[in-house]
Design an enzyme around this catalytic site. Structure first.
Site, mmCIF file in Angstrom:
data_model
loop_
_atom_site.group_PDB
_atom_site.id
_atom_site.type_symbol
_atom_site.label_atom_id
_atom_site.label_comp_id
_atom_site.label_asym_id
_atom_site.label_seq_id
_atom_site.Cartn_x
_atom_site.Cartn_y
_atom_site.Cartn_z
ATOM 1 N N LYS A 25 0.819 -1.218 0.000
ATOM 2 C CA LYS A 25 0.000 0.000 0.000
ATOM 3 C C LYS A 25 0.849 1.264 0.000
ATOM 4 O O LYS A 25 2.044 1.240 0.274
ATOM 5 C CB LYS A 25 -0.971 -0.018 1.192
ATOM 6 C CG LYS A 25 -2.134 -0.991 0.947
ATOM 7 C CD LYS A 25 -3.212 -0.921 2.004
ATOM 8 C CE LYS A 25 -4.320 -1.921 1.653
ATOM 9 N NZ LYS A 25 -5.320 -2.052 2.721
ATOM 10 N N ARG A 67 -2.999 -9.834 5.848
ATOM 11 C CA ARG A 67 -3.428 -9.987 4.445
ATOM 12 C C ARG A 67 -2.342 -9.417 3.530
ATOM 13 O O ARG A 67 -2.063 -8.221 3.585
ATOM 14 C CB ARG A 67 -4.747 -9.236 4.260
ATOM 15 C CG ARG A 67 -5.347 -9.297 2.871
ATOM 16 C CD ARG A 67 -6.609 -8.423 2.832
ATOM 17 N NE ARG A 67 -7.234 -8.434 1.536
ATOM 18 C CZ ARG A 67 -6.842 -7.673 0.513
ATOM 19 N NH1 ARG A 67 -5.826 -6.856 0.641
ATOM 20 N NH2 ARG A 67 -7.475 -7.735 -0.637
HETATM 21 C C1 7PJ Z 1 -8.023 -4.645 2.498
HETATM 22 C C2 7PJ Z 1 -9.054 -5.517 2.194
HETATM 23 C C3 7PJ Z 1 -7.612 -4.498 3.857
HETATM 24 C C4 7PJ Z 1 -9.306 -6.128 4.402
HETATM 25 C C5 7PJ Z 1 -8.362 -4.552 0.393
HETATM 26 C C6 7PJ Z 1 -5.538 -3.752 -1.341
HETATM 27 C C7 7PJ Z 1 -6.842 -3.045 -1.432
HETATM 28 N N1 7PJ Z 1 -9.693 -6.255 3.128
HETATM 29 N N2 7PJ Z 1 -9.258 -5.450 0.869
HETATM 30 N N3 7PJ Z 1 -8.295 -5.279 4.759
HETATM 31 N N4 7PJ Z 1 -7.594 -4.053 1.359
HETATM 32 N N5 7PJ Z 1 -9.912 -6.846 5.353
HETATM 33 O O1 7PJ Z 1 -5.444 -4.965 -1.346
HETATM 34 O O2 7PJ Z 1 -4.519 -3.031 -1.304
HETATM 35 O O3 7PJ Z 1 -6.736 -3.733 4.238
HETATM 36 S S1 7PJ Z 1 -8.275 -4.111 -1.281
#
Ligand code: 7PJ
Length: 295
Positions: free
Chosen positions: A240, A274
């Site tokens: 990010k 994640r």
């Molecule tokens: C996140 C997500 C996060 C959760 C995305 C990306 C953008 N779900 N989905 N937490 N980010 N729970 O992958 O950079 O930070 S999409």
């Protein structure tokens, strides 16, 4: 040097959680691998797509590799939520994610998480074998909370200020961690009222979703305060802009920065991380875990 961080020993109560048909021990760190099936996703440039149409084989190659590298979860998303992204139709989202969920369930031993805010996708994903509903809108869309409750699956509620189109315009907080804590108090209450018991809820502060660089850095530094609410915490910082801004690096050169923040989040009590780079993150967290568990 003095520090304000308090480290928390996991209690028995939160040790195990059922994700569909699989129990996971949340006293240990877990890695969630990101499998994007969106043509415009910022971090993989749509490499899972051939001429805009879903390439199931490519998604499965990536999924298999992530499981081999130690992912406990694979997060399947069909809607790009990067700042300024366009919305997709329900049918488009279904067409993207459901075949991938079915294929993973047919051949891999991993919990499938579905990254969606759409009630119809929540319902269909659960039928296809998903074990976790991951919603960046914290089940705030009309019908989403009811659909999630009906699946009886655990849910991950993520905090976002505003919506993806405008969230980075001028995010403002009184206190970043305080405001997010209050937000979750309200969402958890709404979930309980709507039939999702508290022991099926995970929370995620939503790095990068309506937050400035300073907000993101403070949030990570003070993550232990969110952990102390007692709900399992999931974080997503992989690739990010908070990493890109500090290091001045493009998306494909943010791995080492990502490992640093993953370990910091785990040390402060986050239990699911994640990421796009599963193998390196698994090694980092296993190492951190060995240190944290030493007596
Ligand atoms: C996140 C997500 C996060 C959760 C995305 C990306 C953008 N779900 N989905 N937490 N980010 N729970 O992958 O950079 O930070 S999409």
């Amino acid at each position: 040097m003095l520090t304000t961080v308090t480290y928390r020993v996991p209690t028995k109560r939160e040790a195990k959680m059922l994700f569909g048909d699989k129990w996971l021990d949340l006293t240990e760190p877990h890695v969630m691998g990101v499998v994007n099936v969106t043509p415009d996703s910022f971090s993989d440039g749509g490499s899972l797509f051939a001429s805009q149409s879903l390439c199931l084989d490519a998604a499965m190659v990536r999924a298999r590799a992530m499981v081999a590298e130690g992912a406990s979860f694979l997060d399947i998303g069909g809607e790009s939520t990067r700042p300024g992204a366009d919305s997709v139709s329900v049918q488009q989202e279904l067409d993207r994610v459901i075949p991938v969920i079915e294929a993973i369930r047919a051949s891999l031993d991993v919990v499938v998480s579905v990254d969606t805010s759409t009630p119809q996708v929540i319902t269909a994903a659960a039928k296809a074998g998903a074990g976790l509903i991951n919603d960046v809108r914290a089940l705030g869309r009309s019908g989403a909370l009811q659909a999630a409750a009906d699946t009886q699956l655990p849910v991950c509620l993520m905090h976002m200020q505003g919506d993806p189109k405008t969230m980075q315009d001028n995010p403002i907080y009184d206190s970043i961690v305080g405001d997010i804590g209050l937000y979750f108090d309200d969402r958890v209450k709404q979930c309980s009222l709507g039939g999702i018991p508290v022991d099926r809820i995970l929370i995620d502060p939503g790095f990068g979703f309506g937050k400035t660089l300073d907000h993101n850095l403070q949030l990570l530094k003070q993550l232990d305060q969110l952990v102390s609410k007692g709900l399992p915490v999931l974080v997503g910082m992989s690739r990010k802009s908070m990493i890109g801004s500090v290091l001045d690096r493009p998306v494909d050169e943010r791995l080492y920065g990502g490992l640093a923040v993953s370990v910091m989040a785990y040390e402060r009590g986050a239990r699911i991380v994640r990421v796009h780079d599963v193998g390196p993150t698994v090694d980092s967290l296993r190492m951190a875990h060995a240190v944290m568990m030493s007596v």
